[in-house]
Design a protein around this motif. Structure first.
Motif, PDB file in Angstrom:
ATOM      1  N   MET A  49      53.107  70.132  58.182  1.00  0.00           N
ATOM      2  CA  MET A  49      53.745  69.062  57.423  1.00  0.00           C
ATOM      3  C   MET A  49      55.259  69.177  57.380  1.00  0.00           C
ATOM      4  O   MET A  49      55.935  68.308  56.820  1.00  0.00           O
ATOM      5  CB  MET A  49      53.193  69.054  55.990  1.00  0.00           C
ATOM      6  CG  MET A  49      51.717  68.736  55.872  1.00  0.00           C
ATOM      7  SD  MET A  49      51.314  67.090  56.483  1.00  0.00           S
ATOM      8  CE  MET A  49      52.193  66.074  55.307  1.00  0.00           C
ATOM      9  N   LEU A  50      55.838  70.219  57.964  1.00  0.00           N
ATOM     10  CA  LEU A  50      57.286  70.435  57.879  1.00  0.00           C
ATOM     11  C   LEU A  50      58.115  69.246  58.372  1.00  0.00           C
ATOM     12  O   LEU A  50      59.107  68.880  57.725  1.00  0.00           O
ATOM     13  CB  LEU A  50      57.663  71.698  58.649  1.00  0.00           C
ATOM     14  CG  LEU A  50      57.419  73.029  57.928  1.00  0.00           C
ATOM     15  CD1 LEU A  50      57.795  74.194  58.836  1.00  0.00           C
ATOM     16  CD2 LEU A  50      58.197  73.097  56.620  1.00  0.00           C
ATOM     17  N   PRO A  51      57.788  68.624  59.523  1.00  0.00           N
ATOM     18  CA  PRO A  51      58.619  67.490  59.973  1.00  0.00           C
ATOM     19  C   PRO A  51      58.677  66.356  58.956  1.00  0.00           C
ATOM     20  O   PRO A  51      59.687  65.640  58.885  1.00  0.00           O
ATOM     21  CB  PRO A  51      57.912  67.034  61.263  1.00  0.00           C
ATOM     22  CG  PRO A  51      57.182  68.239  61.744  1.00  0.00           C
ATOM     23  CD  PRO A  51      56.728  68.949  60.498  1.00  0.00           C
ATOM     24  N   VAL A  52      57.623  66.180  58.184  1.00  0.00           N
ATOM     25  CA  VAL A  52      57.607  65.129  57.166  1.00  0.00           C
ATOM     26  C   VAL A  52      58.330  65.586  55.908  1.00  0.00           C
ATOM     27  O   VAL A  52      59.004  64.801  55.230  1.00  0.00           O
ATOM     28  CB  VAL A  52      56.146  64.748  56.831  1.00  0.00           C
ATOM     29  CG1 VAL A  52      56.103  63.739  55.696  1.00  0.00           C
ATOM     30  CG2 VAL A  52      55.452  64.188  58.058  1.00  0.00           C
ATOM     31  N   LEU A  58      65.467  66.173  52.055  1.00  0.00           N
ATOM     32  CA  LEU A  58      66.869  65.804  52.233  1.00  0.00           C
ATOM     33  C   LEU A  58      67.245  64.637  51.331  1.00  0.00           C
ATOM     34  O   LEU A  58      68.319  64.637  50.705  1.00  0.00           O
ATOM     35  CB  LEU A  58      67.122  65.441  53.698  1.00  0.00           C
ATOM     36  CG  LEU A  58      68.548  65.040  54.048  1.00  0.00           C
ATOM     37  CD1 LEU A  58      69.501  66.213  53.878  1.00  0.00           C
ATOM     38  CD2 LEU A  58      68.619  64.508  55.478  1.00  0.00           C
ATOM     39  N   LEU A  59      66.385  63.640  51.246  1.00  0.00           N
ATOM     40  CA  LEU A  59      66.631  62.506  50.355  1.00  0.00           C
ATOM     41  C   LEU A  59      66.790  62.973  48.914  1.00  0.00           C
ATOM     42  O   LEU A  59      67.712  62.558  48.207  1.00  0.00           O
ATOM     43  CB  LEU A  59      65.472  61.504  50.472  1.00  0.00           C
ATOM     44  CG  LEU A  59      65.506  60.325  49.504  1.00  0.00           C
ATOM     45  CD1 LEU A  59      66.706  59.423  49.786  1.00  0.00           C
ATOM     46  CD2 LEU A  59      64.209  59.525  49.597  1.00  0.00           C
ATOM     47  N   PHE A  60      65.897  63.865  48.493  1.00  0.00           N
ATOM     48  CA  PHE A  60      65.968  64.410  47.132  1.00  0.00           C
ATOM     49  C   PHE A  60      67.293  65.146  46.904  1.00  0.00           C
ATOM     50  O   PHE A  60      67.944  64.969  45.875  1.00  0.00           O
ATOM     51  CB  PHE A  60      64.789  65.353  46.907  1.00  0.00           C
ATOM     52  CG  PHE A  60      64.865  66.145  45.635  1.00  0.00           C
ATOM     53  CD1 PHE A  60      64.619  65.556  44.409  1.00  0.00           C
ATOM     54  CD2 PHE A  60      65.186  67.498  45.672  1.00  0.00           C
ATOM     55  CE1 PHE A  60      64.697  66.293  43.238  1.00  0.00           C
ATOM     56  CE2 PHE A  60      65.260  68.238  44.513  1.00  0.00           C
ATOM     57  CZ  PHE A  60      65.017  67.644  43.290  1.00  0.00           C
ATOM     58  N   VAL A 276      68.759  58.396  58.126  1.00  0.00           N
ATOM     59  CA  VAL A 276      68.581  57.185  57.310  1.00  0.00           C
ATOM     60  C   VAL A 276      68.457  57.545  55.835  1.00  0.00           C
ATOM     61  O   VAL A 276      69.109  56.942  54.968  1.00  0.00           O
ATOM     62  CB  VAL A 276      67.330  56.413  57.781  1.00  0.00           C
ATOM     63  CG1 VAL A 276      67.062  55.214  56.866  1.00  0.00           C
ATOM     64  CG2 VAL A 276      67.496  55.949  59.219  1.00  0.00           C
ATOM     65  N   PHE A 277      67.652  58.565  55.534  1.00  0.00           N
ATOM     66  CA  PHE A 277      67.453  58.970  54.144  1.00  0.00           C
ATOM     67  C   PHE A 277      68.740  59.541  53.540  1.00  0.00           C
ATOM     68  O   PHE A 277      68.965  59.432  52.333  1.00  0.00           O
ATOM     69  CB  PHE A 277      66.317  59.987  54.051  1.00  0.00           C
ATOM     70  CG  PHE A 277      64.966  59.349  53.873  1.00  0.00           C
ATOM     71  CD1 PHE A 277      64.810  57.976  53.891  1.00  0.00           C
ATOM     72  CD2 PHE A 277      63.831  60.134  53.664  1.00  0.00           C
ATOM     73  CE1 PHE A 277      63.562  57.387  53.727  1.00  0.00           C
ATOM     74  CE2 PHE A 277      62.580  59.560  53.495  1.00  0.00           C
ATOM     75  CZ  PHE A 277      62.444  58.189  53.529  1.00  0.00           C
ATOM     76  N   ALA A 278      69.579  60.174  54.357  1.00  0.00           N
ATOM     77  CA  ALA A 278      70.845  60.698  53.844  1.00  0.00           C
ATOM     78  C   ALA A 278      71.741  59.546  53.376  1.00  0.00           C
ATOM     79  O   ALA A 278      72.362  59.614  52.305  1.00  0.00           O
ATOM     80  CB  ALA A 278      71.540  61.529  54.912  1.00  0.00           C
ATOM     81  N   LEU A 279      71.800  58.480  54.169  1.00  0.00           N
ATOM     82  CA  LEU A 279      72.601  57.319  53.786  1.00  0.00           C
ATOM     83  C   LEU A 279      72.041  56.653  52.524  1.00  0.00           C
ATOM     84  O   LEU A 279      72.793  56.265  51.626  1.00  0.00           O
ATOM     85  CB  LEU A 279      72.639  56.316  54.939  1.00  0.00           C
ATOM     86  CG  LEU A 279      73.401  56.755  56.194  1.00  0.00           C
ATOM     87  CD1 LEU A 279      73.255  55.709  57.292  1.00  0.00           C
ATOM     88  CD2 LEU A 279      74.868  57.011  55.883  1.00  0.00           C
ATOM     89  N   VAL A 304      61.197  55.854  46.730  1.00  0.00           N
ATOM     90  CA  VAL A 304      61.645  55.479  48.076  1.00  0.00           C
ATOM     91  C   VAL A 304      60.659  55.978  49.127  1.00  0.00           C
ATOM     92  O   VAL A 304      60.297  55.255  50.068  1.00  0.00           O
ATOM     93  CB  VAL A 304      63.054  56.048  48.362  1.00  0.00           C
ATOM     94  CG1 VAL A 304      63.445  55.817  49.820  1.00  0.00           C
ATOM     95  CG2 VAL A 304      64.073  55.408  47.445  1.00  0.00           C
ATOM     96  N   ILE A 305      60.192  57.221  48.965  1.00  0.00           N
ATOM     97  CA  ILE A 305      59.272  57.824  49.928  1.00  0.00           C
ATOM     98  C   ILE A 305      57.954  57.062  49.972  1.00  0.00           C
ATOM     99  O   ILE A 305      57.411  56.789  51.052  1.00  0.00           O
ATOM    100  CB  ILE A 305      59.027  59.302  49.570  1.00  0.00           C
ATOM    101  CG1 ILE A 305      60.301  60.118  49.857  1.00  0.00           C
ATOM    102  CG2 ILE A 305      57.858  59.880  50.351  1.00  0.00           C
ATOM    103  CD1 ILE A 305      60.280  61.499  49.236  1.00  0.00           C
TER     104      ILE A 305
END
Length: 350
Positions: A49-52, A58-60, A276-279, A304-305
């Motif tokens: 599950m790491l890639p997800v 990062l978003l958090f 995208v999530f960083a922005l 968001v997720i």
């Protein structure tokens, strides 16, 4: 952002494991699977599950960090000092780029390995569970090309009486085994990995050109074929980048080709999702101004997720079914959320 990112990975790992807790508890309490095996399952789940987990964490981290800056009015101070919002976005994008590269590497190499190990181990445990659930008076199939019947079954102690087994592993010379009693014996060295059925006082009948009868006092039968489990075909999620490339170059049938192309596209899309999530995190984080910053950041991140994964699952389903072109379907959620991120940032910059 880095401590928040690591904390986010831990939080989302725990959330994912919550959905597996009942299944893991059943293996431990009902089927007697060793703690070491349970820990292996948890490790393989986390690796696969790491890639997800990376873009989610990062978003958090970005929302939490920029939300704290906004809460303490440091965003205002930065801008009053002459720094533009474009400059303030750079740290988030640098971290996002690093995480995206790691996510891509993990997605094509480490995660497929973890998923493959989980598939093999879970299949072994599933077979062990099935072996432990032989029901009295019922013909049970799926045991290494065997059909097993027992007139009486003591599931707590693994004892069987009046046993009938039909073994068709060799179709030209099938075996019929009849025994007065038997016992299910787990593998003492690797609990939960294999099961053996020890029969007592019975006969083996072999039918080929002639009929052969063999009487025995004790006879052991392995109900699982570990070698067969190890070499079974990989699922698409267990294929590395090299595997995907080789399979696509081998002229697969249209359905398989669509599945492989979907798998390849979605792994790249998940990696780019970090950017995208960083922005989005910068845009949403600068608007959060609440007392409980960590709680609000987590809630916004999860919202968001959830929205993203709903769109993603729908898009992936349409891609696999051929309803929408693969690249359009897989990349559509990234495009929509990227547009939303730019809109939010434009509001902040204005």
């Amino acid at each position: 952002m880095l401590p928040s990112f690591l904390m986010g990975v831990l939080i989302f790992v725990l959330i994912i494991l919550m959905f597996q807790v009942l299944r893991l508890t059943e293996f431990a309490l009902v089927h007697g699977v060793a703690l070491q095996t349970i820990l292996e399952i948890i490790m393989y789940i986390c690796i696969s599950m790491l890639p997800v987990l990376f873009p989610m964490s990062l978003l958090f981290a970005v929302i939490l960090t920029y939300g704290r800056l906004s809460q303490d009015s440091e965003i205002v101070a930065f801008r009053a000092s002459g720094l533009s919002m474009k400059t303030l976005v750079i740290p988030a994008m640098i971290l996002a780029l690093i995480v995206a590269v790691i996510s891509a590497q993990t997605s094509f190499e480490l995660a497929p390995w973890g998923n493959r190990q989980f598939e093999v181990l879970y299949s072994q445990l599933a077979n062990t569970k099935a072996a432990a659930n032989i029901k009295a008076g019922t013909f049970s199939e799926g045991f290494f090309d065997k059909v097993i019947y027992a007139n009486e079954v003591d599931s707590e102690n693994g004892l069987l009486k009046d046993i009938f087994i039909y073994d068709e592993k060799n179709p030209e010379s099938p075996l019929t085994i009849i025994a007065k009693s038997g016992m299910i014996v787990p593998d003492s060295e690797f609990p939960g990995h294999s099961v053996m059925l020890r029969l007592n006082q019975g006969d083996i009948h072999r039918n080929s050109e002639t009929h052969t009868k063999i009487r025995f006092e004790s006879y052991d039968i392995h109900l699982i074929d570990p070698i067969k489990l190890e070499i079974r075909e990989k699922s698409p999620q267990s294929l590395t980048l090299k595997d995907l490339t080789i399979n696509l170059a081998g002229n697969p049938d249209p359905v398989q080709k669509r599945t492989l192309e979907t798998e390849l596209s979605k792994r790249w899309a998940i990696s780019i999702l970090c950017l995208v999530f960083a922005l989005i995190g910068v845009g949403l984080g600068t608007e959060i101004n609440r007392r409980s910053q960590k709680a609000s950041g987590l809630i916004v991140s999860i919202a968001v997720i959830v929205i993203y994964w709903i769109l993603y699952i729908l898009s992936e389903g349409m891609a696999r079914n051929g309803q929408v072109p693969i690249h359009l379907a897989i990349w559509a959620p990234n495009f929509l959320f990227g547009s939303f991120a730019l809109w939010k940032l434009k509001k902040v910059w204005d």
